[in-house]
Design an enzyme around this catalytic site. Structure first.
Site, PDB file in Angstrom:
ATOM      1  N   HIS A  47       0.837  -1.143   0.033  1.00  0.00           N
ATOM      2  CA  HIS A  47       0.004  -0.071   0.136  1.00  0.00           C
ATOM      3  C   HIS A  47       0.940   1.220   0.050  1.00  0.00           C
ATOM      4  O   HIS A  47       2.018   1.303   0.565  1.00  0.00           O
ATOM      5  CB  HIS A  47      -0.846   0.002   1.308  1.00  0.00           C
ATOM      6  CG  HIS A  47      -1.729  -1.235   1.431  1.00  0.00           C
ATOM      7  ND1 HIS A  47      -1.876  -1.632   2.442  1.00  0.00           N
ATOM      8  CD2 HIS A  47      -2.302  -1.916   0.541  1.00  0.00           C
ATOM      9  CE1 HIS A  47      -2.617  -2.666   2.409  1.00  0.00           C
ATOM     10  NE2 HIS A  47      -3.220  -2.993   1.224  1.00  0.00           N
ATOM     11  N   LYS A  59       5.290   6.013   8.152  1.00  0.00           N
ATOM     12  CA  LYS A  59       4.739   5.087   9.231  1.00  0.00           C
ATOM     13  C   LYS A  59       5.723   4.722  10.046  1.00  0.00           C
ATOM     14  O   LYS A  59       6.849   4.478   9.712  1.00  0.00           O
ATOM     15  CB  LYS A  59       4.150   3.901   8.351  1.00  0.00           C
ATOM     16  CG  LYS A  59       3.055   3.941   7.372  1.00  0.00           C
ATOM     17  CD  LYS A  59       2.629   2.770   6.659  1.00  0.00           C
ATOM     18  CE  LYS A  59       1.423   3.150   5.610  1.00  0.00           C
ATOM     19  NZ  LYS A  59       1.026   2.006   4.962  1.00  0.00           N
ATOM     20  N   TYR A 116       0.802   0.321  14.205  1.00  0.00           N
ATOM     21  CA  TYR A 116       1.557   1.249  13.586  1.00  0.00           C
ATOM     22  C   TYR A 116       0.834   2.869  13.568  1.00  0.00           C
ATOM     23  O   TYR A 116      -0.243   2.904  13.619  1.00  0.00           O
ATOM     24  CB  TYR A 116       1.567   0.894  11.802  1.00  0.00           C
ATOM     25  CG  TYR A 116       0.530   0.661  11.007  1.00  0.00           C
ATOM     26  CD1 TYR A 116       0.088   1.535  10.030  1.00  0.00           C
ATOM     27  CD2 TYR A 116       0.009  -0.645  11.211  1.00  0.00           C
ATOM     28  CE1 TYR A 116      -1.065   1.212   9.484  1.00  0.00           C
ATOM     29  CE2 TYR A 116      -1.136  -0.979  10.640  1.00  0.00           C
ATOM     30  CZ  TYR A 116      -1.791   0.141   9.319  1.00  0.00           C
ATOM     31  OH  TYR A 116      -2.861  -0.237   8.824  1.00  0.00           O
ATOM     32  N   ASP A 142      -6.416  -6.553  -1.984  1.00  0.00           N
ATOM     33  CA  ASP A 142      -5.000  -6.504  -2.170  1.00  0.00           C
ATOM     34  C   ASP A 142      -4.594  -7.411  -3.352  1.00  0.00           C
ATOM     35  O   ASP A 142      -3.652  -7.288  -3.984  1.00  0.00           O
ATOM     36  CB  ASP A 142      -4.119  -7.069  -0.843  1.00  0.00           C
ATOM     37  CG  ASP A 142      -4.124  -5.924   0.223  1.00  0.00           C
ATOM     38  OD1 ASP A 142      -4.613  -4.999  -0.231  1.00  0.00           O
ATOM     39  OD2 ASP A 142      -3.797  -6.260   1.201  1.00  0.00           O
TER      40      ASP A 142
END
Length: 177
Positions: free
Chosen positions: A62, A72, A132, A168
């Site tokens: 992503h 991130k 995260y 995905d």
């Protein structure tokens, strides 16, 4: 916290400095001042938790575009994962190269992923939690993805038939140039 360079500009392994005794340990997992000293994002506006029940679950690859790019800070708080980033910054010396790093509850490492990278992970055992923090708010219209096994990158995944969402699995190969 100890910031270890990865060879990818702006991407770091963040090693905690554990204070341990017979009860267990304490460590800081984020400190805005220390991140700022490294030239990294010191404001994380959202925190996410992903639970994967089965070994070889894959989430990714992503990234975000159009002003919604995210840095991130990723860590595995239960289980073990293979965390993967791909540099998709066209002017970078590591453009189209990838980095893999095992993150686990045992090693307590975190991976700092700067803007301009695609990110994903595969679980290496059942029942994994990935926590995260991200530097930008989720913007659905700016979300993009790359096929997890695009041959351009040559990522050595530990499984060729992962548990993967339809979304995905439908990501296209990367178009570069």
């Amino acid at each position: 916290m100890i910031f270890e360079e990865t060879g990818f500009e702006g991407a770091y392994i963040v090693r905690p400095e554990l204070r341990a005794d017979d009860r267990g340990f304490f460590t800081r997992t984020f400190c805005a001042d220390e991140f700022a000293k490294q030239g990294l994002r010191e404001v994380m506006v959202q925190s996410n938790l992903s639970r994967s029940l089965r070994k070889f679950t894959l989430r990714g690859m992503h990234f975000q575009v159009n002003g919604a790019e995210e840095a991130k800070l990723v860590r595995c708080t239960r289980g073990r994962i293979l965390d993967v980033i791909i540099d998709i910054r066209k002017k970078s010396k590591t453009y189209c190269k990838h980095l893999t790093q095992e993150l686990s509850e045992e090693n307590a490492l975190a991976l700092y992923v700067p803007e301009g990278f695609a990110h994903g992970f595969m679980t290496l055992e059942d029942n994994c939690d990935v926590f995260y923090q991200v530097s930008n708010r989720y913007t659905p219209g700016s979300e993009r993805g790359i096929r997890w096994n695009d041959p351009l990158f040559g990522i050595d995944w530990p499984c060729t038939q992962p548990h993967i969402s339809g979304k995905d699995a439908s990501h296209p190969d990367f178009i570069h140039g």
